[in-house]
Design an enzyme around this catalytic site. Sequence first.
Site, PDB file in Angstrom:
ATOM      1  N   ASP A 147       0.849  -1.194   0.000  1.00 30.06           N
ATOM      2  CA  ASP A 147       0.000   0.000   0.000  1.00 30.06           C
ATOM      3  C   ASP A 147       0.882   1.240   0.000  1.00 30.06           C
ATOM      4  O   ASP A 147       1.984   1.224   0.573  1.00 30.06           O
ATOM      5  CB  ASP A 147      -0.922   0.012   1.221  1.00 30.06           C
TER       6      ASP A 147
ATOM      7  N   GLU B 156       0.677   5.708   0.433  1.00 27.92           N
ATOM      8  CA  GLU B 156      -0.079   6.921   0.737  1.00 27.92           C
ATOM      9  C   GLU B 156       0.559   8.062  -0.054  1.00 27.92           C
ATOM     10  O   GLU B 156       1.786   8.104  -0.207  1.00 27.92           O
ATOM     11  CB  GLU B 156      -0.064   7.224   2.234  1.00 27.92           C
TER      12      GLU B 156
ATOM     13  N   GLU C  95      -6.303  18.403   2.579  1.00 32.78           N
ATOM     14  CA  GLU C  95      -7.173  17.240   2.467  1.00 32.78           C
ATOM     15  C   GLU C  95      -6.394  15.939   2.620  1.00 32.78           C
ATOM     16  O   GLU C  95      -6.904  14.960   3.173  1.00 32.78           O
ATOM     17  CB  GLU C  95      -7.927  17.243   1.132  1.00 32.78           C
TER      18      GLU C  95
ATOM     19  N   HIS D  77      -5.551   6.528   7.420  1.00 35.55           N
ATOM     20  CA  HIS D  77      -4.927   5.660   6.433  1.00 35.55           C
ATOM     21  C   HIS D  77      -3.432   5.591   6.725  1.00 35.55           C
ATOM     22  O   HIS D  77      -2.737   6.612   6.741  1.00 35.55           O
ATOM     23  CB  HIS D  77      -5.161   6.201   5.021  1.00 35.55           C
TER      24      HIS D  77
ATOM     25  N   ASP E  11      -2.558  -0.753   6.650  1.00 37.47           N
ATOM     26  CA  ASP E  11      -3.462  -1.131   5.570  1.00 37.47           C
ATOM     27  C   ASP E  11      -2.961  -2.380   4.847  1.00 37.47           C
ATOM     28  O   ASP E  11      -3.757  -3.217   4.409  1.00 37.47           O
ATOM     29  CB  ASP E  11      -3.632   0.021   4.578  1.00 37.47           C
TER      30      ASP E  11
END
Length: 228
Positions: free
Chosen positions: A7, A9, A52, A150, A155
């Site tokens: 994963d 980010e 965000e 997250h 994850d």
Amino acid sequence: MREVVLDTETTGFDPEKGDRIVEIGAVELMGHMATGKTYHQYINPERAMPEEAFQVHGLGDDFLRDKPKFAQVGQAFLDFIGDANLVIHNAAFDIKFLNAELRWMGLPQIPWEQAIDTLEIARKRFPGSPASLDALCRRFNIDNSSRTLHGALLDSEILAEVYLELIGGRQPDFGLSTTAQHRAGQGSQDWTPRPRPTPLAPRITEKEAAAHSEFVAKLGDGALWLKS
């Protein structure tokens, strides 16, 4: 068979518009079992973290400022994944970012066929149903209560459990909670399986269970189900 559950980010959605990777997490599987070997790296994106993105990841500019740039860790990342199949949820997104970062470094690209997309698998198995990682955790009764933000490594660990359910159920001796011995590089021969912390809900109806009991009763005292 070696697989790496992966994963990333990022600061946004498009590397061609300046978005960058800020975190990579990966978990190694061998024969569909966790080996205890992981890869985890925070990365300085060399740009301000959009508000965000901060709300999603909880990673701010101050935290990332002293982290290595992708150019400093890209080769180590490639060395970790090697030629293993990469298990990724929404693989197109992560591969797009990884290949952009690798291309800017002049390093080899990750072939698309190296990726196994769990989002695609979930949509084929459960058409019309939600297929997010959280939705699949609910479906398979996998604890994701620690997933308040997250995080790439967390994850990946959760996705590893989801992946094994998607391909037919977890192995009885599968465990992501590895011991200190595993992390120190010792073999897995001393590891013993633990009971599943939260049993899966029954997948048969009361009517089906009653029908089975009636069938077994007709077999008499010699029925295999009645032997200890």
